[in-house]
Write a protein that holds these residues in place. Structure first.
Motif, PDB file in Angstrom:
ATOM      1  N   TYR A  52       0.786  -1.236   0.000  1.00 15.96           N
ATOM      2  CA  TYR A  52       0.000   0.000   0.000  1.00 15.96           C
ATOM      3  C   TYR A  52       0.821   1.292   0.000  1.00 15.96           C
ATOM      4  CZ  TYR A  52      -3.342  -3.580   1.324  1.00 15.96           C
ATOM      5  OH  TYR A  52      -4.098  -4.714   1.348  1.00 15.96           O
ATOM      6  N   THR A  53       2.062   1.252   0.459  1.00 14.68           N
ATOM      7  CA  THR A  53       2.902   2.460   0.407  1.00 14.68           C
ATOM      8  C   THR A  53       4.309   2.090  -0.082  1.00 14.68           C
ATOM      9  OG1 THR A  53       3.476   2.212   2.765  1.00 14.68           O
ATOM     10  CG2 THR A  53       1.646   3.693   2.230  1.00 14.68           C
ATOM     11  N   PRO A  54       4.398   1.459  -1.245  1.00 21.93           N
ATOM     12  CA  PRO A  54       5.699   0.959  -1.720  1.00 21.93           C
ATOM     13  C   PRO A  54       6.690   2.065  -2.059  1.00 21.93           C
ATOM     14  CG  PRO A  54       4.054   0.791  -3.447  1.00 21.93           C
ATOM     15  CD  PRO A  54       3.316   1.175  -2.201  1.00 21.93           C
ATOM     16  N   GLU A  55       6.211   3.286  -2.201  1.00 17.91           N
ATOM     17  CA  GLU A  55       7.098   4.405  -2.529  1.00 17.91           C
ATOM     18  C   GLU A  55       7.937   4.849  -1.328  1.00 17.91           C
ATOM     19  OE1 GLU A  55       3.395   6.030  -0.766  1.00 17.91           O
ATOM     20  OE2 GLU A  55       3.834   4.502  -2.283  1.00 17.91           O
ATOM     21  N   THR A  56       7.608   4.365  -0.140  1.00 12.49           N
ATOM     22  CA  THR A  56       8.313   4.752   1.081  1.00 12.49           C
ATOM     23  C   THR A  56       9.064   3.565   1.664  1.00 12.49           C
ATOM     24  OG1 THR A  56       6.563   6.361   1.576  1.00 12.49           O
ATOM     25  CG2 THR A  56       8.064   5.786   3.374  1.00 12.49           C
ATOM     26  N   LYS A  57      10.319   3.775   2.021  1.00 13.45           N
ATOM     27  CA  LYS A  57      11.110   2.713   2.657  1.00 13.45           C
ATOM     28  C   LYS A  57      10.725   2.573   4.132  1.00 13.45           C
ATOM     29  CE  LYS A  57      15.521   2.710   2.172  1.00 13.45           C
ATOM     30  NZ  LYS A  57      16.912   3.205   2.152  1.00 13.45           N
ATOM     31  N   PRO A  58      10.657   1.353   4.647  1.00 13.92           N
ATOM     32  CA  PRO A  58      10.434   1.180   6.082  1.00 13.92           C
ATOM     33  C   PRO A  58      11.521   1.878   6.899  1.00 13.92           C
ATOM     34  CG  PRO A  58      10.100  -0.901   4.932  1.00 13.92           C
ATOM     35  CD  PRO A  58      10.695   0.060   3.931  1.00 13.92           C
ATOM     36  N   SER A  59      11.132   2.429   8.022  1.00 14.64           N
ATOM     37  CA  SER A  59      12.055   3.147   8.900  1.00 14.64           C
ATOM     38  C   SER A  59      11.489   3.124  10.307  1.00 14.64           C
ATOM     39  CB  SER A  59      12.215   4.603   8.431  1.00 14.64           C
ATOM     40  OG  SER A  59      11.001   5.321   8.631  1.00 14.64           O
TER      41      SER A  59
END
Length: 373
Positions: A294-301
């Motif tokens: 759902y939010t693949p444009e953002t890297k996990p952090s």
């Protein structure tokens, strides 16, 4: 102006209590632009990933969730205005994942949360003054004092007993300095030096030159990203050799990007959640799966994890309050009665001051710029 906003919001709330919602709105005001925009975007991505994952499974009692996020640009007045909009125009049932000490403090002063009987679950600040008296804010991160106590315990264990502090000159920095002094006194360790920076200038050079001449073996940095970068660069250039430690208020990737791996190497950073890539923990694995979809444009952090956890707890309160039939007051009551809950291999446990976690671990930037934990 604020009184008028509160009055209008109170009228809106009185009309909306108990009615059915077209959808269940979760509101968020956070910086999406400016110096800390990356942190706010991380919180938003984590929150959105969880909400979309819930919706994919049918929502709550068949009702879909909708996250409404407004950019406050890290400005307290904007936070109050945004919250008014979220409550009056968007009819938010609960609020989550705000960011900032001054912004949250201004929101509490406005009394919007009290007037509307609405809960704010998770705000990215560890300021002790926001935890001193009961409020409708539910904290899911350790306080800065908790972080500092952990850092001091580690320093003592390493034999680094001569400590200095580099801090912001405002409320955030002075509060952190006081917490450090208290922790050092408890451990019979001296604060050998202190230097501050003007948060309007973000220039760490004067403090760096001063502390490079100090006998400190360790320096605790209570600062935001730009003045941290300025200080570290100037401190090393001036010949400073002390071990550097920082609170959880900086993103290590940004620190490495700005300083380069060589200068960033060895900086210790406190974290208020388990390592965000440790997918052996169920809630972190759940976040990774949801973000991929759902939010693949953002890297996990750490910030996406914080937003994910905050929102998971907020949605749990909505479920406990009856889902579709819930209103702000019943959701607030559900949060007040939440107590201890396992959210997937990670436990939150709210005390009488609405403090749900005191988890702190220390990480360190390695020679390759990666985070050792």
């Amino acid at each position: 102006m604020i009184r008028q906003l509160i009055a209008r919001t109170a009228i809106c709330t009185a009309c909306s209590l108990g009615i059915a919602h077209a959808d269940i709105v979760v509101g968020q005001s956070t910086p999406l632009s400016g110096a800390v925009g990356d942190m706010g975007k991380g919180l938003m991505a984590g929150a959105r990933a969880y909400i979309e994952a819930v919706n994919a499974k049918g929502g709550i009692s068949g009702e879909k969730l909708r996250l409404v996020t407004l950019d406050d640009q890290y400005k307290p007045d904007n936070t109050v205005t945004n919250t008014h909009t979220l409550l009056e125009k968007e009819n938010a049932l609960i609020l989550t994942s705000y960011l900032g000490t001054a912004t949250t403090g201004e929101l509490l002063k406005s009394k919007l949360l009290d007037t509307n009987k609405v809960a704010l679950v998770g705000t990215l600040t560890g300021a002790s003054n926001l935890r001193e008296s009961p409020s409708n804010v539910f904290h899911l991160r350790a306080s800065y004092a908790d972080e500092i106590v952990r850092i001091v315990d580690i320093l003592k264990g390493m034999g680094l007993v001569d400590v200095a502090v580099y801090h912001e000159s405002g409320v955030f920095g002075m509060g952190g300095k006081e917490a450090l002094e208290k922790a050092l006194t408890t451990n019979k360790m001296p604060l050998v030096d202190a230097a501050s920076y003007d948060n309007k200038l973000n220039d760490g050079k004067p403090a760096a030159v001063k502390l490079a001449q100090s006998r400190a073996l360790a320096i605790v940095m209570i600062s935001s990203l730009k003045p941290t970068v300025s200080f570290v660069r100037e401190y090393r250039q001036a010949g400073g050799t002390a071990q550097l430690f920082h609170l959880s208020t900086v993103n290590y990737e940004n620190l490495v990007k700005e300083l380069g791996p060589q200068l960033a190497h060895g900086i210790g950073i406190a974290q208020i959640a388990p390592y965000f890539d440790n997918t052996r923990i169920a809630v972190i694995r759940e976040m990774h799966d949801a973000m991929k979809k759902y939010t693949p444009e953002t890297k996990p952090s750490y910030y996406t994890l914080e937003g994910f956890i905050n929102t998971k707890v907020a949605v749990e309160a909505i479920r406990r309050a009856g889902g579709r039939s819930a209103n702000r007051a019943t959701v607030l009551k559900a949060m007040e009665e939440m107590g201890k809950v396992d959210i997937g291999g990670y436990t939150v446990d709210f005390d009488r001051r609405n403090q749900g976690s005191r988890y702190v671990e220390l990480t360190m930037i390695g020679a390759d710029g990666r985070l050792a934990h």
